[in-house]
Design a protein around this motif. Structure first.
Motif, PDB file in Angstrom:
ATOM      1  N   SER A  24       0.829  -1.198   0.000  1.00 31.83           N
ATOM      2  CA  SER A  24       0.000   0.000   0.000  1.00 31.83           C
ATOM      3  C   SER A  24       0.867   1.253   0.000  1.00 31.83           C
ATOM      4  N   HIS A  25       1.922   1.248   0.819  1.00 30.50           N
ATOM      5  CA  HIS A  25       2.830   2.394   0.870  1.00 30.50           C
ATOM      6  C   HIS A  25       3.557   2.575  -0.460  1.00 30.50           C
ATOM      7  N   LYS A  26       3.955   1.467  -1.077  1.00 24.07           N
ATOM      8  CA  LYS A  26       4.640   1.562  -2.369  1.00 24.07           C
ATOM      9  C   LYS A  26       3.715   2.135  -3.432  1.00 24.07           C
ATOM     10  N   ASP A  27       2.468   1.699  -3.437  1.00 22.97           N
ATOM     11  CA  ASP A  27       1.501   2.221  -4.407  1.00 22.97           C
ATOM     12  C   ASP A  27       1.279   3.713  -4.187  1.00 22.97           C
ATOM     13  N   GLU A  28       1.110   4.093  -2.929  1.00 22.05           N
ATOM     14  CA  GLU A  28       0.895   5.504  -2.608  1.00 22.05           C
ATOM     15  C   GLU A  28       2.128   6.327  -2.982  1.00 22.05           C
ATOM     16  N   GLN A  29       3.320   5.796  -2.713  1.00 18.16           N
ATOM     17  CA  GLN A  29       4.550   6.511  -3.060  1.00 18.16           C
ATOM     18  C   GLN A  29       4.651   6.693  -4.568  1.00 18.16           C
ATOM     19  N   ALA A  30       4.311   5.663  -5.322  1.00 21.75           N
ATOM     20  CA  ALA A  30       4.356   5.761  -6.782  1.00 21.75           C
ATOM     21  C   ALA A  30       3.398   6.841  -7.288  1.00 21.75           C
ATOM     22  N   LYS A  31       2.216   6.920  -6.703  1.00 21.95           N
ATOM     23  CA  LYS A  31       1.249   7.948  -7.103  1.00 21.95           C
ATOM     24  C   LYS A  31       1.764   9.345  -6.764  1.00 21.95           C
ATOM     25  N   LEU A  83      15.632  21.501 -10.917  1.00 22.70           N
ATOM     26  CA  LEU A  83      14.611  22.514 -10.665  1.00 22.70           C
ATOM     27  C   LEU A  83      13.256  21.905 -10.319  1.00 22.70           C
ATOM     28  N   PHE A  84      12.516  22.649  -9.538  1.00 23.15           N
ATOM     29  CA  PHE A  84      11.094  22.421  -9.240  1.00 23.15           C
ATOM     30  C   PHE A  84      10.794  21.256  -8.315  1.00 23.15           C
ATOM     31  N   TYR A  85      11.777  20.793  -7.564  1.00 25.25           N
ATOM     32  CA  TYR A  85      11.461  19.794  -6.550  1.00 25.25           C
ATOM     33  C   TYR A  85      10.898  20.436  -5.289  1.00 25.25           C
ATOM     34  N   GLU A  86      10.796  21.752  -5.281  1.00 25.68           N
ATOM     35  CA  GLU A  86      10.188  22.452  -4.149  1.00 25.68           C
ATOM     36  C   GLU A  86       8.680  22.642  -4.335  1.00 25.68           C
ATOM     37  N   LEU A  87       8.137  22.158  -5.428  1.00 24.37           N
ATOM     38  CA  LEU A  87       6.700  22.250  -5.663  1.00 24.37           C
ATOM     39  C   LEU A  87       5.944  21.454  -4.596  1.00 24.37           C
ATOM     40  N   PRO A  88       4.742  21.880  -4.238  1.00 24.81           N
ATOM     41  CA  PRO A  88       3.980  21.185  -3.189  1.00 24.81           C
ATOM     42  C   PRO A  88       3.810  19.681  -3.435  1.00 24.81           C
ATOM     43  N   ALA A  89       3.572  19.287  -4.665  1.00 28.94           N
ATOM     44  CA  ALA A  89       3.404  17.855  -4.959  1.00 28.94           C
ATOM     45  C   ALA A  89       4.688  17.080  -4.665  1.00 28.94           C
ATOM     46  N   CYS A  90       5.824  17.702  -4.926  1.00 26.67           N
ATOM     47  CA  CYS A  90       7.109  17.039  -4.674  1.00 26.67           C
ATOM     48  C   CYS A  90       7.410  17.004  -3.177  1.00 26.67           C
ATOM     49  N   GLU A  91       7.110  18.097  -2.489  1.00 25.98           N
ATOM     50  CA  GLU A  91       7.307  18.129  -1.035  1.00 25.98           C
ATOM     51  C   GLU A  91       6.473  17.032  -0.371  1.00 25.98           C
ATOM     52  N   LYS A  92       5.262  16.841  -0.856  1.00 25.50           N
ATOM     53  CA  LYS A  92       4.379  15.812  -0.308  1.00 25.50           C
ATOM     54  C   LYS A  92       4.969  14.419  -0.549  1.00 25.50           C
ATOM     55  N   ALA A  93       5.500  14.187  -1.741  1.00 18.77           N
ATOM     56  CA  ALA A  93       6.109  12.889  -2.065  1.00 18.77           C
ATOM     57  C   ALA A  93       7.339  12.641  -1.199  1.00 18.77           C
ATOM     58  N   PHE A  94       8.162  13.660  -1.006  1.00 14.49           N
ATOM     59  CA  PHE A  94       9.363  13.508  -0.187  1.00 14.49           C
ATOM     60  C   PHE A  94       9.002  13.247   1.276  1.00 14.49           C
ATOM     61  N   ALA A  95       8.002  13.955   1.783  1.00 10.34           N
ATOM     62  CA  ALA A  95       7.575  13.772   3.174  1.00 10.34           C
ATOM     63  C   ALA A  95       7.039  12.357   3.391  1.00 10.34           C
ATOM     64  N   PHE A  96       6.261  11.860   2.442  1.00  8.37           N
ATOM     65  CA  PHE A  96       5.721  10.499   2.552  1.00  8.37           C
ATOM     66  C   PHE A  96       6.857   9.483   2.550  1.00  8.37           C
ATOM     67  N   ARG A  97       7.832   9.670   1.651  1.00  7.69           N
ATOM     68  CA  ARG A  97       8.969   8.749   1.565  1.00  7.69           C
ATOM     69  C   ARG A  97       9.745   8.752   2.882  1.00  7.69           C
ATOM     70  N   LYS A  98       9.956   9.937   3.430  1.00  5.27           N
ATOM     71  CA  LYS A  98      10.709  10.039   4.688  1.00  5.27           C
ATOM     72  C   LYS A  98       9.957   9.366   5.836  1.00  5.27           C
ATOM     73  N   LYS A  99       8.662   9.560   5.875  1.00  2.68           N
ATOM     74  CA  LYS A  99       7.830   8.989   6.948  1.00  2.68           C
ATOM     75  C   LYS A  99       7.803   7.465   6.876  1.00  2.68           C
ATOM     76  N   HIS A 100       7.832   6.910   5.668  1.00  2.00           N
ATOM     77  CA  HIS A 100       7.676   5.470   5.492  1.00  2.00           C
ATOM     78  C   HIS A 100       8.958   4.773   5.066  1.00  2.00           C
ATOM     79  N   ALA A 101      10.086   5.437   5.288  1.00  2.00           N
ATOM     80  CA  ALA A 101      11.376   4.830   4.909  1.00  2.00           C
ATOM     81  C   ALA A 101      11.626   3.584   5.747  1.00  2.00           C
ATOM     82  N   ALA A 102      12.152   2.598   5.075  1.00  2.00           N
ATOM     83  CA  ALA A 102      12.391   1.315   5.775  1.00  2.00           C
ATOM     84  C   ALA A 102      13.690   1.339   6.535  1.00  2.00           C
TER      85      ALA A 102
END
Length: 102
Positions: A24-31, A83-102
């Motif tokens: 589930s986390h992998k699917d969400e991370q991919a999205k 460039l543009f990794y500071e966009l909100p969608a990217c920040e959200k993806a990075f935060a999710f990855r950090k929260k669910h890092a193995a």
């Protein structure tokens, strides 16, 4: 006292639950990663147009070459993050990855 078969089923259920959560986390991370990349592509579009125009007008290259160069531009910078990794969608993806890092 629980039987070995009962313990086995409990173990199987626990393992299944853990693996289902991981998938589930992998699917969400991919999205989230795809949403980030989609947002970056939109933000990069004006710069790609500039690259194409400069290629045609200033460097007098063929249309095919200029299209290829503009399409290949990904916002990479020397000694810096792309460039543009500071966009909100990217920040959200990075935060999710950090929260669910193995």
């Amino acid at each position: 006292m629980p039987s070995n078969l009962f313990r086995f089923f409990i173990l199987v259920i626990v393992i299944y639950s853990l693996s289902a959560t991981a998938f589930s986390h992998k699917d969400e991370q991919a999205k989230l990663d795809q949403a980030c990349e989609d947002a970056r592509q939109i933000a990069l579009a004006p710069r790609r147009k500039e690259i194409y125009q400069e290629c045609i007008q200033k460097f007098k290259k063929s249309e095919a070459v200029c299209l290829s160069e503009a399409k290949a531009y990904n916002g990479n910078r020397i000694n810096g993050a792309p460039l543009f990794y500071e966009l909100p969608a990217c920040e959200k993806a990075f935060a999710f990855r950090k929260k669910h890092a193995a």
